[in-house]
Scaffold this active site. Structure first.
Site, PDB file in Angstrom:
ATOM      1  N   CYS A  16     -18.321   4.738 -12.110  1.00  0.00           N
ATOM      2  CA  CYS A  16     -17.205   5.605 -12.470  1.00  0.00           C
ATOM      3  C   CYS A  16     -17.263   5.902 -13.958  1.00  0.00           C
ATOM      4  O   CYS A  16     -17.740   5.080 -14.748  1.00  0.00           O
ATOM      5  CB  CYS A  16     -15.874   4.934 -12.119  1.00  0.00           C
ATOM      6  SG  CYS A  16     -14.431   6.032 -12.310  1.00  0.00           S
ATOM      7  N   SER A 123      -6.289  11.644  -8.275  1.00  0.00           N
ATOM      8  CA  SER A 123      -5.485  10.530  -8.771  1.00  0.00           C
ATOM      9  C   SER A 123      -4.745  10.938 -10.033  1.00  0.00           C
ATOM     10  O   SER A 123      -5.356  11.321 -11.028  1.00  0.00           O
ATOM     11  CB  SER A 123      -6.390   9.327  -9.056  1.00  0.00           C
ATOM     12  OG  SER A 123      -7.011   8.855  -7.867  1.00  0.00           O
ATOM     13  N   CYS A 253      -3.256   4.105   7.894  1.00  0.00           N
ATOM     14  CA  CYS A 253      -4.093   2.938   8.185  1.00  0.00           C
ATOM     15  C   CYS A 253      -3.268   1.656   8.255  1.00  0.00           C
ATOM     16  O   CYS A 253      -3.415   0.863   9.182  1.00  0.00           O
ATOM     17  CB  CYS A 253      -5.164   2.832   7.105  1.00  0.00           C
ATOM     18  SG  CYS A 253      -6.409   1.566   7.400  1.00  0.00           S
ATOM     19  N   CYS A 259      -7.251  -2.971  12.716  1.00  0.00           N
ATOM     20  CA  CYS A 259      -7.820  -2.439  11.481  1.00  0.00           C
ATOM     21  C   CYS A 259      -9.161  -1.742  11.659  1.00  0.00           C
ATOM     22  O   CYS A 259      -9.794  -1.373  10.667  1.00  0.00           O
ATOM     23  CB  CYS A 259      -7.958  -3.555  10.445  1.00  0.00           C
ATOM     24  SG  CYS A 259      -6.452  -3.786   9.474  1.00  0.00           S
ATOM     25  N   CYS A 274     -14.144  -1.751   5.756  1.00  0.00           N
ATOM     26  CA  CYS A 274     -13.049  -1.338   4.881  1.00  0.00           C
ATOM     27  C   CYS A 274     -13.504  -1.522   3.444  1.00  0.00           C
ATOM     28  O   CYS A 274     -14.244  -2.483   3.144  1.00  0.00           O
ATOM     29  CB  CYS A 274     -11.822  -2.198   5.160  1.00  0.00           C
ATOM     30  SG  CYS A 274     -10.427  -1.954   4.035  1.00  0.00           S
ATOM     31  N   ASP A 275     -13.079  -0.636   2.533  1.00  0.00           N
ATOM     32  CA  ASP A 275     -13.520  -0.803   1.147  1.00  0.00           C
ATOM     33  C   ASP A 275     -12.831  -1.974   0.457  1.00  0.00           C
ATOM     34  O   ASP A 275     -13.342  -2.493  -0.533  1.00  0.00           O
ATOM     35  CB  ASP A 275     -13.363   0.484   0.335  1.00  0.00           C
ATOM     36  CG  ASP A 275     -11.957   1.024   0.290  1.00  0.00           C
ATOM     37  OD1 ASP A 275     -11.144   0.670   1.159  1.00  0.00           O
ATOM     38  OD2 ASP A 275     -11.667   1.834  -0.609  1.00  0.00           O
ATOM     39  N   CYS A 315       7.126 -12.058  10.829  1.00  0.00           N
ATOM     40  CA  CYS A 315       6.710 -10.675  11.095  1.00  0.00           C
ATOM     41  C   CYS A 315       6.845 -10.353  12.581  1.00  0.00           C
ATOM     42  O   CYS A 315       7.269  -9.259  12.962  1.00  0.00           O
ATOM     43  CB  CYS A 315       5.262 -10.451  10.665  1.00  0.00           C
ATOM     44  SG  CYS A 315       5.014 -10.339   8.886  1.00  0.00           S
ATOM     45  N   CYS A 324       5.815  -1.171  10.356  1.00  0.00           N
ATOM     46  CA  CYS A 324       5.055  -1.889   9.336  1.00  0.00           C
ATOM     47  C   CYS A 324       3.748  -2.467   9.877  1.00  0.00           C
ATOM     48  O   CYS A 324       2.721  -2.427   9.207  1.00  0.00           O
ATOM     49  CB  CYS A 324       5.906  -3.001   8.754  1.00  0.00           C
ATOM     50  SG  CYS A 324       5.057  -4.043   7.559  1.00  0.00           S
ATOM     51  N   CYS A 346       6.398  -7.483   1.725  1.00  0.00           N
ATOM     52  CA  CYS A 346       7.270  -7.534   2.901  1.00  0.00           C
ATOM     53  C   CYS A 346       8.719  -7.172   2.561  1.00  0.00           C
ATOM     54  O   CYS A 346       9.329  -6.323   3.214  1.00  0.00           O
ATOM     55  CB  CYS A 346       7.199  -8.921   3.534  1.00  0.00           C
ATOM     56  SG  CYS A 346       8.337  -9.157   4.921  1.00  0.00           S
TER      57      CYS A 346
END
Length: 385
Positions: A16, A123, A253, A259, A274-275, A315, A324, A346
């Protein structure tokens, strides 16, 4: 195939031109140390595009991200689009999006994005004093002016774009101001993303937000939006909640119960789920040797997907679990234990849903009555008509 999935591709890896204080991906440069090329090779790109376009899916979605994906230059994306056309089946639908810091977008780059109908996510954390607090250039100094020039280039070329606001300690107490500042500049597609980063001891880093701050921020934005902008401004989180309540579709997501939502492809073709979880323990394969069918069926991918449903006991009893879903796994790793902890956010989500859910349910009911289940091409859904 039973699954339809997008690809999140990092053609420049973690490289970057900025050095944002809060960037979690810069450290991923250590995934590929040594003399390996720092950019995706053409043979990797062709294998990636060709194998993915061969799949029988409703939409082939390419999300180009980084690091900073604009480091590849506009010709790379022209080449990607040409390969998509070459390998696509008759009638194949392709959706390209690029998530960029905006500083390298000039008229030529914007022209290529417009030609191939890329959606851009830029961004931008707010006004200059907020944005430049943490979004710094590699050589020092803020990046706000360059970002705004990049946005102007997108606007001149007619490129559709969203603004991605990372909510940090610099802007979390200014929700109404940030929202109004964006709207006043004609930016009507917003994504607000909480910055949640912890050190090795589980202590919040200085730019992170707490649960209480996140809830207050969302409620502050919601108070502005619900007053006059429900049909004018798209806020991705709000759109996702409305879609879930109206049609039972969790397109965000973090709201999913599993996931396994996409694949991350690094610059050398390595595949991860996933990143946020791009490390060797979660590596699934490589596009040069692993088919997408094998990646989908891999035990590693199945195990990763199953993590989402291993919820904290509270949860499981939560009145807002349907929205959620335990939140993002990244927000459930704060204690250093496996990612089935309760989200660090949460309490904030709870405060937001307690305050805003009745209004969202009324909007969802209205949409169902209208029979409006239209798709806005990836720019979020119901707010803008």
């Amino acid at each position: 195939m039973g699954w339809s999935f997008p690809l999140l591709i990092k053609p420049a890896g973690a490289d970057c031109n900025l050095r944002c204080s809060y960037c979690f991906y810069l450290e991923k440069a250590g995934l590929y140390p040594g003399g390996e090329d720092r950019r995706m090779r053409d043979e990797v790109l062709e294998r990636l595009v060709g194998s993915y376009m061969a799949l029988d899916m409703e939409v082939h979605a390419f999300i180009w991200q980084g690091g900073e994906p604009a480091l590849m230059g506009p010709d790379f994306y022209r080449r990607a689009a040409e390969l998509q056309a070459r390998y696509g089946r008759p009638g194949a639908v392709v959706a390209n999006s690029i998530q960029t810091n905006g500083t390298l977008i000039d008229d030529e780059f914007a022209r290529v994005l417009a030609e191939f109908r890329f959606l851009a996510g830029v961004s931008l954390d707010g006004p200059e004093d907020v944005h430049d607090r943490f979004r710094r250039k590699a050589g020092g100094g803020g990046s706000h002016a360059e970002v705004m020039r990049g946005i102007e280039a997108l606007q001149r070329r007619g490129v559709a774009f969203n603004v991605l606001v990372l909510v940090t300690s610099a802007n979390v107490r200014r929700p109404a101001e940030i929202y109004r500042w964006l709207v006043s500049r004609g930016f009507f597609h917003h994504q607000y993303i909480p910055c949640v980063e912890f050190d090795g001891a589980g202590k919040s880093k200085p730019w992170s937000v707490s649960a209480g701050e996140w809830g207050s921020f969302l409620n502050g934005v919601f108070a502005e939006w619900i007053h006059a902008d429900v049909r004018r401004v798209s806020v991705r989180t709000f759109d996702s909640v409305i879609r879930a309540l109206a049609f039972g579709e969790a397109d965000a997501c973090s709201m999913g119960r599993d996931c396994r939502r996409y694949f991350l492809v690094e610059r050398n073709g390595d595949i991860y789920p996933c990143d946020f979880f791009a490390d060797e323990a979660f590596r699934i394969g490589n596009v040069g040797e692993t088919s997408w069918e094998a990646a989908l069926d891999s035990p590693a991918y199945a195990a990763f997907g199953a993590c989402k449903s291993r919820l904290d006991a509270e949860c499981s009893r939560c009145r807002h679990l349907d929205l959620c879903a335990g939140d993002c796994l990244k927000h459930r790793r704060h204690s250093g234990r496996p990612p089935e902890n309760r989200s660090a956010l949460c309490g904030g989500w709870m405060a937001f849903y307690d305050a805003a859910r009745p209004a969202f349910e009324a909007i969802a009911k209205s949409i169902r009555a209208e029979g409006n289940n239209s798709d806005s091409g990836g720019r979020s859904g119901f707010a803008c008509e």
